[in-house]
Design a protein around this motif. Sequence first.
Motif, PDB file in Angstrom:
ATOM      1  N   GLN A 165       0.840  -1.196   0.000  1.00  0.00           N
ATOM      2  CA  GLN A 165       0.000   0.000   0.000  1.00  0.00           C
ATOM      3  C   GLN A 165       0.876   1.248   0.000  1.00  0.00           C
ATOM      4  O   GLN A 165       1.789   1.364   0.822  1.00  0.00           O
ATOM      5  N   ASN A 194      -3.164   4.366   5.166  1.00  0.00           N
ATOM      6  CA  ASN A 194      -3.279   2.978   4.742  1.00  0.00           C
ATOM      7  C   ASN A 194      -3.853   2.133   5.870  1.00  0.00           C
ATOM      8  O   ASN A 194      -3.410   2.236   7.016  1.00  0.00           O
ATOM      9  N   GLN A 211       3.526  -1.081   4.011  1.00  0.00           N
ATOM     10  CA  GLN A 211       2.680   0.106   4.017  1.00  0.00           C
ATOM     11  C   GLN A 211       3.543   1.367   4.015  1.00  0.00           C
ATOM     12  O   GLN A 211       4.466   1.488   4.824  1.00  0.00           O
ATOM     13  N   ASN A 213       2.971   5.628   3.875  1.00  0.00           N
ATOM     14  CA  ASN A 213       2.095   6.793   3.834  1.00  0.00           C
ATOM     15  C   ASN A 213       2.917   8.065   3.743  1.00  0.00           C
ATOM     16  O   ASN A 213       3.802   8.317   4.572  1.00  0.00           O
ATOM     17  N   ASN A 240      -0.337   4.689   9.022  1.00  0.00           N
ATOM     18  CA  ASN A 240      -0.467   3.292   8.611  1.00  0.00           C
ATOM     19  C   ASN A 240      -1.075   2.488   9.747  1.00  0.00           C
ATOM     20  O   ASN A 240      -0.599   2.549  10.889  1.00  0.00           O
ATOM     21  N   GLN A 256       6.208  -0.703   8.020  1.00  0.00           N
ATOM     22  CA  GLN A 256       5.358   0.483   7.993  1.00  0.00           C
ATOM     23  C   GLN A 256       6.253   1.717   7.973  1.00  0.00           C
ATOM     24  O   GLN A 256       7.139   1.862   8.812  1.00  0.00           O
TER      25      GLN A 256
END
Length: 342
Positions: A165, A194, A211, A213, A240, A256
């Motif tokens: 993501q 996410n 993930q 972001n 995240n 993350q």
Amino acid sequence: MKKFYLMTTAGLLAMAATPATAQVSLPTEPDPLVAVDVDLSTGALLGDQSVLDAVVEVGGGELLDVYLGLLEGSTGGTNFQLLDGTILTALETLGGPELVSAFESLVGTTARTADYVTNQANSASQVSTLAATANSVANVSATAASIGNSYALDAAANVVADLGQVNEGTGTSTVATVYSAVSDVTETAASIGNSGSFNADGALLDVAVDQNNLGNQTAALLTVQNMVAEATSTAASIGNSLSVEMPGGSKITATQNNAGTMIADLTGTIASTVDYTATAAAIGNSYALTSLDSGIVGNVSSSLNQWNGAGQIAKVTANIAASTNAAATAAAIGNSVSINVK
């Protein structure tokens, strides 16, 4: 190699009317209709009467058919049900951890395995706005949510999953409410870059998650309340978010990375309220893992890396009068990890 014999279902099962009270009875010396070879040193115990009774108690005749099919070497599509904690407990009582391990290996070689590869990328902005007024209402639930990428997997079979993501968009969620003479209020403003969720009760998971972001996330909530019995107000911004619940023996590897600023702002004016809870939470990366049946089958294998390179701002402004109980929390967190072993 251990060989033992099983009758077919029609020839050897006698059950009561309901699965909860069903019992299985085997003839003392049945004529062998099906020869079963189990390449496990403890294989003979897998046909023990106590194990068969436990299977019936958990899932009735249909699950017993799956179990017998498993021992016969077939690949029934619902083998994951056989990892129920009641059955595993019976196996451990009969043969200890070695028998449990042998059974899990047998299930693992025949159960279905689904393979999912998912990539999500968002570069646009998300805006959600909610305004509500309620008077003389029993229950009110109000939610405004802005999410860049969202993924949820509920596993009913063994799963191998890769999830990527990337969110570059900003998220803004705004909630404005006025309540009077309401019994129960729940309101939420949430902005998430996410979001990933994995859930499995009996199926084994092998999961890899990445993930990232980059977008700022803002959640703002403004509420005015009078004569409310019970109210909960939440403003949450998360870069995240990853939530995982799966049985022992499963595996997860996750990363993350958050580079967006998180802002959570909650303002409340409260009067004549019995119970009021206000929470503003700004979190860069959030990871929650629950390992099920760990006392029998062992823990989940978890490997996680979190990086947060941006600021978190959480703010609560509360004006509370003539109320019984009130709690207010403002939390700004860079990286959050929660692991629960059951």
